[in-house]
Motif scaffolding. Structure first.
Motif, PDB file in Angstrom:
ATOM      1  N   ARG A   6      30.801  -5.974   7.655  1.00 21.93           N
ATOM      2  CA  ARG A   6      31.427  -6.202   8.854  1.00 21.93           C
ATOM      3  C   ARG A   6      32.363  -6.293   9.166  1.00 21.93           C
ATOM      4  NH1 ARG A   6      26.301  -9.461   8.964  1.00 21.93           N
ATOM      5  NH2 ARG A   6      27.129 -10.819   8.960  1.00 21.93           N
ATOM      6  N   GLN A   7      33.484  -6.638   8.331  1.00 21.23           N
ATOM      7  CA  GLN A   7      34.323  -6.938   8.948  1.00 21.23           C
ATOM      8  C   GLN A   7      35.231  -6.068   8.151  1.00 21.23           C
ATOM      9  OE1 GLN A   7      36.362 -10.026   6.599  1.00 21.23           O
ATOM     10  NE2 GLN A   7      35.522 -12.042   7.470  1.00 21.23           N
TER      11      GLN A   7
ATOM     12  N   ILE B 121      34.107  -2.897   9.179  1.00 21.11           N
ATOM     13  CA  ILE B 121      33.482  -1.143  10.298  1.00 21.11           C
ATOM     14  C   ILE B 121      34.745  -2.886  11.283  1.00 21.11           C
ATOM     15  CG2 ILE B 121      32.172  -1.467  11.749  1.00 21.11           C
ATOM     16  CD1 ILE B 121      30.019  -1.726   9.342  1.00 21.11           C
ATOM     17  N   ALA B 122      34.853  -3.426  11.263  1.00 20.79           N
ATOM     18  CA  ALA B 122      35.568  -4.052  12.865  1.00 20.79           C
ATOM     19  C   ALA B 122      37.389  -3.451  12.578  1.00 20.79           C
ATOM     20  CB  ALA B 122      35.707  -5.607  13.301  1.00 20.79           C
ATOM     21  N   GLN B 123      37.588  -3.444  11.132  1.00 18.05           N
ATOM     22  CA  GLN B 123      39.206  -3.435  11.551  1.00 18.05           C
ATOM     23  C   GLN B 123      38.867  -1.879  11.188  1.00 18.05           C
ATOM     24  OE1 GLN B 123      39.675  -4.900   6.920  1.00 18.05           O
ATOM     25  NE2 GLN B 123      40.087  -6.803   7.637  1.00 18.05           N
ATOM     26  N   GLU B 124      37.844  -1.077  10.748  1.00 18.55           N
ATOM     27  CA  GLU B 124      38.002   0.397  10.748  1.00 18.55           C
ATOM     28  C   GLU B 124      38.004   0.617  12.739  1.00 18.55           C
ATOM     29  OE1 GLU B 124      36.394   1.375   6.720  1.00 18.55           O
ATOM     30  OE2 GLU B 124      34.976   1.964   8.638  1.00 18.55           O
ATOM     31  N   ARG B 125      37.254   0.322  13.343  1.00 19.04           N
ATOM     32  CA  ARG B 125      37.010   0.533  14.953  1.00 19.04           C
ATOM     33  C   ARG B 125      38.438   0.429  15.506  1.00 19.04           C
ATOM     34  NH1 ARG B 125      31.315  -2.395  15.740  1.00 19.04           N
ATOM     35  NH2 ARG B 125      29.752  -0.322  15.335  1.00 19.04           N
ATOM     36  N   LEU B 126      39.434  -1.069  15.203  1.00 20.84           N
ATOM     37  CA  LEU B 126      40.261  -1.656  15.429  1.00 20.84           C
ATOM     38  C   LEU B 126      41.542  -0.380  15.294  1.00 20.84           C
ATOM     39  CD1 LEU B 126      42.043  -3.510  17.422  1.00 20.84           C
ATOM     40  CD2 LEU B 126      42.818  -4.367  14.996  1.00 20.84           C
TER      41      LEU B 126
ATOM     42  N   ASP C  64      40.638   2.814  14.538  1.00 18.61           N
ATOM     43  CA  ASP C  64      40.444   4.182  15.286  1.00 18.61           C
ATOM     44  C   ASP C  64      40.634   4.393  17.127  1.00 18.61           C
ATOM     45  OD1 ASP C  64      39.305   5.720  13.527  1.00 18.61           O
ATOM     46  OD2 ASP C  64      37.435   5.538  14.700  1.00 18.61           O
ATOM     47  N   ALA C  65      40.273   2.090  16.934  1.00 17.16           N
ATOM     48  CA  ALA C  65      40.961   2.440  18.610  1.00 17.16           C
ATOM     49  C   ALA C  65      42.856   2.490  18.500  1.00 17.16           C
ATOM     50  CB  ALA C  65      40.301   1.125  19.355  1.00 17.16           C
TER      51      ALA C  65
ATOM     52  N   GLU D 230      43.801   4.221  16.931  1.00 13.36           N
ATOM     53  CA  GLU D 230      45.313   5.668  16.877  1.00 13.36           C
ATOM     54  C   GLU D 230      44.894   6.635  18.121  1.00 13.36           C
ATOM     55  OE1 GLU D 230      44.368   6.682  12.464  1.00 13.36           O
ATOM     56  OE2 GLU D 230      42.954   7.112  13.145  1.00 13.36           O
ATOM     57  N   LYS D 231      43.775   6.438  18.835  1.00 20.00           N
ATOM     58  CA  LYS D 231      43.273   7.301  20.134  1.00 20.00           C
ATOM     59  C   LYS D 231      44.330   6.669  21.224  1.00 20.00           C
ATOM     60  CE  LYS D 231      38.260   7.015  19.480  1.00 20.00           C
ATOM     61  NZ  LYS D 231      37.058   6.641  19.564  1.00 20.00           N
TER      62      LYS D 231
END
Ligand SMILES: [Zn+2]
Ligand SMILES: [Zn+2]
Length: 174
Positions: free
Chosen positions: A114-115, A117-122, A124-125, A127-128
């Motif tokens: 979960r941690q 995934i949260a880091q990857e989402r961050l 990603d965001a 980068e976007k």
């Protein structure tokens, strides 16, 4: 024979819900059996508590011995602790892993995932946002190309010179 320091699961089941009266005593006898007397007489398996439950079973046996027949707060607390440990083992056994240690590992792995995934989402965001800014800059440069890079008078002059130079020899040949 002295009573066991940690009562077996069968005796523990009786002791954890005891509220008064005759106490079950988990003890070995001289029959040579590894079972406690009660389990041997009932011809049932005698399961020795392990892990956290063993410590709580021992604490409950001690609390009962200290209370000397009274349903004291210490006994009640020890009974609750045993019930929780048994419920915890049941919950763990209900999981596909079948073992408490596996269930704990599973929970730890899930927490880590979960941690991650949260880091990857961050990431990603971030980068976007970066890509959006780059796109905006590109669009801005496209719209305002003339403002950002106005044609210089010198380059215009060079163009003129070249036009003249090209026209010159052609004019001589005519
Ligand atoms: Zn027993
Ligand atoms: Zn037993």
């Amino acid at each position: 024979m002295p009573s066991r320091t940690a009562p077996c699961r069968r005796c523990l089941a009786s002791l954890q819900s005891w509220k008064g009266g005759q106490l079950v005593i988990c003890q070995d006898d001289d029959s040579g059996s590894t079972k406690c007397t009660r389990c041997r007489r009932l011809n049932k398996t005698c399961v020795v508590p392990i892990g956290p439950l063993k410590a709580r079973a021992t604490a409950l046996a001690q609390a009962l011995a200290t209370a000397n027949g009274g349903h004291t707060d210490a006994v009640k607390a020890a009974q609750t602790a045993v019930k929780k440990a048994i419920q915890g083992q049941k919950n763990a056994a209900a999981l596909p892993a079948h073992k408490a240690s596996d269930a704990e590992k599973l929970a730890a792995t899930e927490r880590e995932e979960r941690q991650l995934i949260a880091q990857e989402r961050l990431v990603d965001a971030v980068e976007k946002v970066g890509n959006t800014l780059a796109a905006l800059l590109e669009a801005y440069e496209g719209v305002h190309a003339n403002i950002l890079n106005p044609p210089s008078p010198s380059s215009l002059g060079e163009l003129d010179d070249e036009a003249v130079a090209e026209a010159g020899p052609a004019g001589e040949n005519v």
